[in-house]
Design an enzyme around this catalytic site. Sequence first.
Site, short mmCIF file in Angstrom:
data_model
loop_
_atom_site.label_atom_id
_atom_site.label_comp_id
_atom_site.label_asym_id
_atom_site.label_seq_id
_atom_site.Cartn_x
_atom_site.Cartn_y
_atom_site.Cartn_z
CG HIS A 117 -1.89 1.03 1.37
ND1 HIS A 117 -1.59 2.32 1.73
CD2 HIS A 117 -3.24 1.00 1.19
CE1 HIS A 117 -2.70 3.04 1.76
NE2 HIS A 117 -3.71 2.26 1.43
CG ASP A 194 0.84 -1.93 6.18
OD1 ASP A 194 -0.10 -2.07 6.99
OD2 ASP A 194 0.70 -1.33 5.09
CD GLN A 197 -6.58 -4.42 4.48
OE1 GLN A 197 -7.48 -5.19 4.87
NE2 GLN A 197 -6.85 -3.20 4.03
CE LYS A 220 -7.11 -0.16 6.38
NZ LYS A 220 -7.94 0.29 5.26
CB CYS A 359 -3.59 3.22 -1.74
SG CYS A 359 -4.84 4.46 -1.52
N1 7TS Z 1 -1.67 -0.40 4.68
C1 7TS Z 1 -2.60 -1.21 4.15
C2 7TS Z 1 -2.22 -2.62 3.79
C3 7TS Z 1 -3.90 -0.74 3.96
O1 7TS Z 1 -4.81 -1.57 3.46
C4 7TS Z 1 -4.22 0.59 4.31
C5 7TS Z 1 -5.57 1.16 4.04
C6 7TS Z 1 -3.23 1.37 4.90
C7 7TS Z 1 -1.96 0.86 5.05
C8 7TS Z 1 -3.52 2.75 5.40
O2 7TS Z 1 -4.36 2.66 6.49
P1 7TS Z 1 -5.00 3.98 7.16
O3 7TS Z 1 -5.97 3.45 8.13
O4 7TS Z 1 -3.88 4.73 7.78
O5 7TS Z 1 -5.64 4.73 6.02
N2 7TS Z 1 -6.26 0.52 2.98
C9 7TS Z 1 -7.34 1.00 2.33
C10 7TS Z 1 -7.97 0.30 1.30
O6 7TS Z 1 -7.61 -0.81 0.90
N3 7TS Z 1 -8.99 1.02 0.81
O7 7TS Z 1 -9.07 2.16 1.51
C11 7TS Z 1 -8.05 2.16 2.45
#
Ligand code: 7TS
Length: 407
Positions: A117, A194, A197, A220, A359
Amino acid sequence: MRTSRRADFPLLARDPGLHYLDSAATSHKPRAVLDAIRDFYERDNANPHRGAYDLSARATERYHGARERIARFLGVSDVDCLLFTRGTTEALNLVATAWGHAYIGAGDEIVVTALEHHANFVPWQQLALARAARLVVSPLTDDQRVDVGALRQLVGPRTRVVAFGHVSNAIGTVNPVRDIAAIARSVGALVVCDGAQGAPHLRVDFDALDVDFYAFSGHKMCGPMGIGGLVGRRAILEAMPPYQFGGDMIDFVRDDHSTWNVLPHKFEAGTPNVADAVGLAAACEYLDGIGLDEVLAHERALTSLASERLQLIDGVRVFGPPARERSGVVSFSVDDIHPHDLATVLDQRGVCIRAGHHCAQPLMRRLGVPATARASFYVYSDESDVDALVRAVEEAKLLFAAPSLTI
Ligand code: 7TS
């Protein structure tokens, strides 16, 4: 097929026609989480760590109680090494900035994978640019797994960091964390995972995972937006400079220099997000009540069913490893229909999917597509969501095969 827990989620319970298949972007929140946040504001709201009065002490207790509960969920025994952040993005920027600027120099190498990501790619890329270091992108196998053999060849004496996702948000690949960590360790590199997920879907045991940092997002995993964290090894956190400066994170402030508070405060400048920490602790309680093994089994059953049924439709391509090895993600394309058009048609049928690059533009380039359509499942999903998805994709195919019809 297992039953879903839709009734626990007020937004979903009030709209039976809604098929929410975008949980990888953000999950819905169970009533228990919403109640916990309200309860904090109704009973214990005050700025923690500051007031000499009982109410502030209660807020402080709620905040630290939440940290302990979340640490237990993630298998973290050294509770003060769990730092609250706004989420994964802030957690990874914290490491890349605070640790990175202290330890990365010209000619050093930072290894990431092609699955990342942007939140686990761009901070490292920018660090490399700022420090004249080199960003190395580890390649993938044909079914979009990290090519562990190639990674082993890539790391060397100049490798200072190996940063990789636990689970790919774009296609659901689950990475072999321990194997990748072992390769990084063999050259003494920092291991950054990271877990945006990972934490929502897989049992995380930080103490046993052999990574130096693990980042996650509460929203999430049934928790509120605006709270997440970074778990790190104590020795590394203590040696690192702070990320942000201000209230709570100092020990003494002289006119010409300052000294820092102990962990976790050193990395939590300013008024903390207590209510959402309390909400996230309630989310951990909720998920533990189901059991993480059951969470994964439930979403894998739906992911396998959806993948099988979609692949029976002419022109559908599903990306990534076999469904039984992925998390709850089905990333797919349909010949001659742009994913954005597909998502629009599906939305008209109450089916919420994500269309785009997720992303993960470096990954999309390697897949040779500008975008994919992505359906993602969670604890509240059920077979009726799969039925609605498959039916809507079939209808979209019919619509686009008959251009005179309007959608
Ligand atoms: N890393 C991964 C693997 C992610 O899926 C996401 C967000 C982030 C980092 C960033 O997370 P945040 O909570 O700081 O925004 N993923 C997604 C997605 O798949 N669709 O919208 C956000």
